[in-house]
Design a protein around this motif. Structure first.
Motif, short mmCIF file in Angstrom:
data_model
loop_
_atom_site.label_atom_id
_atom_site.label_comp_id
_atom_site.label_asym_id
_atom_site.label_seq_id
_atom_site.Cartn_x
_atom_site.Cartn_y
_atom_site.Cartn_z
N ALA A 1 0.83 -1.21 0.00
CA ALA A 1 0.00 0.00 0.00
C ALA A 1 0.87 1.26 0.00
O ALA A 1 0.55 2.24 -0.69
CB ALA A 1 -0.93 0.00 1.21
N PHE A 2 1.96 1.26 0.78
CA PHE A 2 2.88 2.40 0.75
C PHE A 2 3.36 2.68 -0.68
O PHE A 2 3.33 3.81 -1.16
CB PHE A 2 4.12 2.11 1.62
N LEU B 1 -2.69 12.57 -7.42
CA LEU B 1 -1.79 13.09 -6.40
C LEU B 1 -2.39 12.97 -5.00
O LEU B 1 -1.77 12.41 -4.08
CB LEU B 1 -1.43 14.55 -6.70
N GLY B 2 -3.59 13.48 -4.83
CA GLY B 2 -4.21 13.45 -3.51
C GLY B 2 -4.52 12.05 -3.02
O GLY B 2 -4.33 11.73 -1.84
N SER B 3 -5.00 11.20 -3.93
CA SER B 3 -5.31 9.83 -3.52
C SER B 3 -4.05 9.08 -3.12
O SER B 3 -4.06 8.27 -2.18
CB SER B 3 -6.04 9.09 -4.64
N GLY B 4 -2.95 9.34 -3.82
CA GLY B 4 -1.69 8.69 -3.47
C GLY B 4 -1.19 9.12 -2.10
O GLY B 4 -0.78 8.28 -1.28
N VAL B 5 -1.24 10.43 -1.82
CA VAL B 5 -0.78 10.93 -0.52
C VAL B 5 -1.68 10.43 0.60
O VAL B 5 -1.20 10.02 1.67
CB VAL B 5 -0.72 12.47 -0.53
N SER B 6 -2.98 10.43 0.38
CA SER B 6 -3.91 9.97 1.42
C SER B 6 -3.72 8.48 1.71
O SER B 6 -3.73 8.06 2.87
CB SER B 6 -5.36 10.26 1.02
N LEU B 7 -3.53 7.66 0.66
CA LEU B 7 -3.30 6.23 0.86
C LEU B 7 -1.99 6.02 1.62
O LEU B 7 -1.92 5.18 2.53
CB LEU B 7 -3.25 5.51 -0.48
N ILE C 1 -0.41 8.03 3.77
CA ILE C 1 -0.53 8.40 5.18
C ILE C 1 -1.44 7.42 5.92
O ILE C 1 -1.16 7.01 7.05
CB ILE C 1 -1.04 9.83 5.33
N ALA C 2 -2.55 7.04 5.28
CA ALA C 2 -3.49 6.13 5.93
C ALA C 2 -2.86 4.77 6.22
O ALA C 2 -3.21 4.11 7.21
CB ALA C 2 -4.73 5.96 5.06
N THR C 3 -1.93 4.35 5.37
CA THR C 3 -1.29 3.05 5.58
C THR C 3 -0.51 3.01 6.88
O THR C 3 -0.39 1.96 7.52
CB THR C 3 -0.39 2.71 4.38
N PHE C 4 0.04 4.15 7.30
CA PHE C 4 0.72 4.20 8.60
C PHE C 4 -0.25 3.87 9.73
O PHE C 4 0.15 3.26 10.73
CB PHE C 4 1.34 5.57 8.84
N CYS C 5 -1.49 4.26 9.59
CA CYS C 5 -2.49 3.94 10.62
C CYS C 5 -2.72 2.43 10.67
O CYS C 5 -2.77 1.83 11.75
CB CYS C 5 -3.79 4.67 10.32
N TYR C 6 -2.82 1.82 9.50
CA TYR C 6 -3.01 0.36 9.45
C TYR C 6 -1.82 -0.38 10.05
O TYR C 6 -2.00 -1.28 10.89
CB TYR C 6 -3.23 -0.07 7.99
N MET D 1 0.87 -3.47 14.44
CA MET D 1 2.07 -3.63 15.26
C MET D 1 1.80 -3.38 16.74
O MET D 1 2.23 -4.15 17.60
CB MET D 1 3.17 -2.69 14.76
N PHE D 2 1.09 -2.28 17.04
CA PHE D 2 0.99 -1.83 18.44
C PHE D 2 -0.44 -1.63 18.93
O PHE D 2 -0.64 -1.18 20.05
CB PHE D 2 1.77 -0.53 18.62
N GLY D 3 -1.44 -1.93 18.11
CA GLY D 3 -2.81 -1.88 18.56
C GLY D 3 -3.46 -0.53 18.56
O GLY D 3 -4.53 -0.36 19.15
N GLY D 4 -2.87 0.45 17.91
CA GLY D 4 -3.48 1.78 17.88
C GLY D 4 -2.92 2.62 16.75
O GLY D 4 -1.82 2.38 16.26
N ALA D 5 -3.70 3.62 16.34
CA ALA D 5 -3.31 4.51 15.25
C ALA D 5 -3.04 5.91 15.80
O ALA D 5 -3.68 6.35 16.76
CB ALA D 5 -4.39 4.57 14.18
#
Length: 412
Positions: free
Chosen positions: A296-297, A327-333, A335-340, A345-349
């Motif tokens: 996803a990154f 451009l916007g969809s790529g940046v949003s995906l 950043i959102a992948t870090f939440c996933y 890994m640690f149970g929270g975003a």
């Protein structure tokens, strides 16, 4: 964001400089396993191997950029799936292994050759080069299946690698199908390969992984993808005379590329290594955070790269439809992948990255009809502000802003 371990561990070389007559690839069931903190460095052969995937990402990103609509976007990204599983498979095969230099290099170069042929076939993969693309991917799968067989890692015959080995010939045969049917057969095969780690991944839970090498390898692929953003904006900036608007677009696009790099490597890279070191079952993270999360990154970066190249090429243009949203969809995906990944890994975003992803979506929605420079500036400002706030918050010693959801694979 996550606090990471700061304890220093002694480097333990695990690759011999020459062939000493021992088996070329050791099995995972070694009676004397290494310390999980041993350090395996990326080799020169792996770095050369990665150069082929630089070409592959460039080919796919170009296909995304010149596509006419959503169907073309889907077909272009579909072609990236075989490249990804080839690279991931090779990375996992060589992680934590004692491999003789000669055969390691031969195998890496052979897989690289197959990926190179796949890259050449990308522009006409749905046309006359479909068979070439499928045959090259089939060859890569056979090579990886052979390496895992020699490794002796198969405790169950049905596992992600054996399914991938069977999928290779199917990709080849689909290259013989009519052009209209080929895309649907390849889509079904891609969905199968993407779902196999979820269904059968637990059969590889016994595997051990080097906690330094694997995060470094996946981080290097992020670098490969980010390099495509620089190639895209650089090429766009050389095609037109540079006036104030074009120069501004180049500068802002470069800042956005730097911001995307910072977002991953300031905290994300160290967090993934810490998680892999502390996870009770590291294979869970390998198939979720690494295999899926980094896919996803990279897709997010490819979309952003295509959008940046268009914005720099003609920053005054009022883009419409898909091209305005790349451009916007790529940046949003991205950043959102870090939440996933942080949830796994640690149970929270992180609150900051949840908000950042949502704001990027807002920019994406309002991008159609705007001059291409406008969303470029807004997204660059958003990413820079996100990184600046996180840096301030962490350096000031404040508690992490986290939405706790559950218990991650590496705890909290």
């Amino acid at each position: 964001m996550v606090a990471v371990a700061t304890q220093e561990y002694e480097d333990t070389p695990i690759e011999p400089d020459q062939d000493d007559g021992t088996p070329d690839i050791e099995a995972d069931a070694d009676p004397a396993p290494r310390s999980p903190h041993a350090v395996q460095r990326v080799t020169w052969a792996e770095l050369f191997f990665d150069l082929v995937f630089v070409f592959a990402v460039t080919q796919v990103a170009h296909a995304v950029s010149v596509g006419d609509g959503w169907a073309d976007l889907g077909r272009s990204l579909l072609l990236f799936v075989p490249f990804w599983w080839t690279w991931v498979g090779c990375t996992i095969v060589f992680n934590g292994l004692v491999v003789s230099a000669t055969k390691r290099h031969v195998l890496l170069l052979a897989v690289a050759g197959a990926a190179f042929v796949m890259s050449i076939a990308v522009p006409d993969a749905y046309g006359d080069r479909g068979l070439l693309f499928g045959a090259a991917y089939c060859a890569a799968r056979i090579l990886l299946g052979y390496a895992m067989h020699v490794r002796g890692a198969f405790r169950a015959r049905l596992n992600p690698y054996t399914v991938g080995l069977a999928a290779g010939p199917a990709w080849l045969l689909a290259g013989l199908a009519p052009e209209g049917a080929r895309q649907w057969i390849w889509l079904a095969l891609a969905v199968l390969e993407l779902s196999v780690p979820i269904v059968l991944g637990h059969r590889l839970d016994y595997m051990r992984f080097d906690a330094s090498h694997l995060p470094e390898r996946f981080g290097l692929f992020v670098i490969i993808a980010l390099g495509e953003t620089l190639v895209g904006i650089g090429q766009g900036g050389t095609h037109e005379a540079l006036d104030g608007v074009e120069g501004t677009a180049l500068f802002v696009a470069f800042l956005l590329s730097c911001g995307l790099w910072w977002t991953y490597f300031q905290y994300g890279a160290s967090a993934t290594e810490h998680a892999l070191r502390t996870a009770r079952i590291p294979a869970v993270l390998v198939r979720s955070t690494f295999s899926y999360g980094h896919l996803a990154f990279v897709i997010g970066i490819i979309l952003a790269a295509a959008g940046m190249s268009q914005a720099v090429a003609d920053p005054k243009a009022h883009l419409e439809g898909l091209h305005a949203m790349l451009l916007g969809s790529g940046v949003s995906l991205y950043i959102a992948t870090f939440c996933y990944t942080r949830i796994v890994m640690f149970g929270g975003a992180s609150y900051t990255r949840v908000v950042g992803a949502l704001l990027a979506i807002v920019v994406t929605v309002f991008s159609p009809g705007l001059p291409a420079l406008t969303p470029l500036i807004l997204l660059a400002a958003l990413v820079i502000a996100l990184n600046a706030f996180e840096l301030y918050w962490v350096d000031s010693g404040r508690p992490l802003l986290v939405i706790n959801i559950g218990q991650g694979a590496a705890g909290r």
